[in-house]
Design a protein around this motif. Structure first.
Motif, mmCIF file in Angstrom:
data_model
loop_
_atom_site.group_PDB
_atom_site.id
_atom_site.type_symbol
_atom_site.label_atom_id
_atom_site.label_comp_id
_atom_site.label_asym_id
_atom_site.label_seq_id
_atom_site.Cartn_x
_atom_site.Cartn_y
_atom_site.Cartn_z
ATOM 1 N N CYS A 25 38.795 -81.097 -0.125
ATOM 2 C CA CYS A 25 39.319 -80.030 -0.950
ATOM 3 C C CYS A 25 40.743 -79.633 -0.583
ATOM 4 O O CYS A 25 41.214 -78.597 -1.029
ATOM 5 N N TYR A 26 41.445 -80.424 0.224
ATOM 6 C CA TYR A 26 42.807 -80.071 0.611
ATOM 7 C C TYR A 26 43.788 -81.187 0.273
ATOM 8 O O TYR A 26 43.465 -82.367 0.383
ATOM 9 N N HIS A 51 44.435 -75.585 -0.624
ATOM 10 C CA HIS A 51 42.991 -75.632 -0.836
ATOM 11 C C HIS A 51 42.726 -75.584 -2.327
ATOM 12 O O HIS A 51 43.238 -74.706 -3.013
ATOM 13 N N ALA A 53 39.410 -75.685 -4.473
ATOM 14 C CA ALA A 53 37.948 -75.777 -4.422
ATOM 15 C C ALA A 53 37.344 -74.561 -5.088
ATOM 16 O O ALA A 53 38.037 -73.607 -5.448
ATOM 17 N N HIS A 55 34.906 -72.956 -3.499
ATOM 18 C CA HIS A 55 34.290 -72.228 -2.382
ATOM 19 C C HIS A 55 35.387 -71.623 -1.496
ATOM 20 O O HIS A 55 36.566 -71.908 -1.664
ATOM 21 N N ASP A 131 37.057 -78.776 5.766
ATOM 22 C CA ASP A 131 36.326 -77.559 6.086
ATOM 23 C C ASP A 131 35.267 -77.858 7.144
ATOM 24 O O ASP A 131 34.707 -78.946 7.164
HETATM 25 ZN ZN LIG Z 1 37.256 -76.301 1.034
#
Ligand SMILES: [Zn+2]
Length: 134
Positions: A25-26, A51, A53, A55, A131
């Motif tokens: 997610c990065y 980021h 995402a 979440h 993460d």
């Molecule tokens: Zn993430």
């Protein structure tokens, strides 16, 4: 306990230098602050991560791969702990830092002072962030 898994890194040659598309997610970029130098010196890098995402997360691993072995010196990144190598005395082509940013869904992290010791022309060959589930 959280088990550390080596993140998969995909370097995208079509992007500008120092920009890497990582899995997960990065999106992480790493650029050297100074021009290449001769001899062995402290070399400082700017690391930015975006980021993207649905979440949030509170703990991250930042993995930096270098073109030559380096020793980690310091960073003011939030909560930074050296995960790999186990000692600052060890030179390695890969440095993994544990960070504790609270990342909302689309937050940006800017770390301006990741400093390593090594050959003055060393650069980051790839960078990624993942993460860590709490
Ligand atoms: Zn993430």
């Amino acid at each position: 306990m959280t088990k550390y898994e080596k993140p998969m890194v995909i370097a995208n040659d079509e992007l500008a230098e120092g920009v890497f598309a990582a899995s997960g997610c990065y999106t992480v970029t790493a650029t050297r602050h100074q021009e290449p130098q001769t001899g062995r010196v402290n070399v400082r890098f700017q690391v930015n991560a975006h980021h993207d995402a649905s979440h949030t997360c509170d703990v991250q691993y930042l993995t930096l791969n270098f073109t030559k072995p380096v020793q980690f010196i310091s960073t003011d990144a939030q909560g930074a702990e050296l995960v790999s190598p186990l000692s600052k005395d060890s030179a390695s082509n890969t440095i993994v830092l544990k960070l504790t940013y609270h990342n909302n869904r689309t937050d940006n992290i800017g770390i301006g002072d990741v400093t390593v010791f090594g050959d003055g022309d060393v650069d980051v060959s790839s960078a990624s962030m993942t993460d860590v589930s709490n």
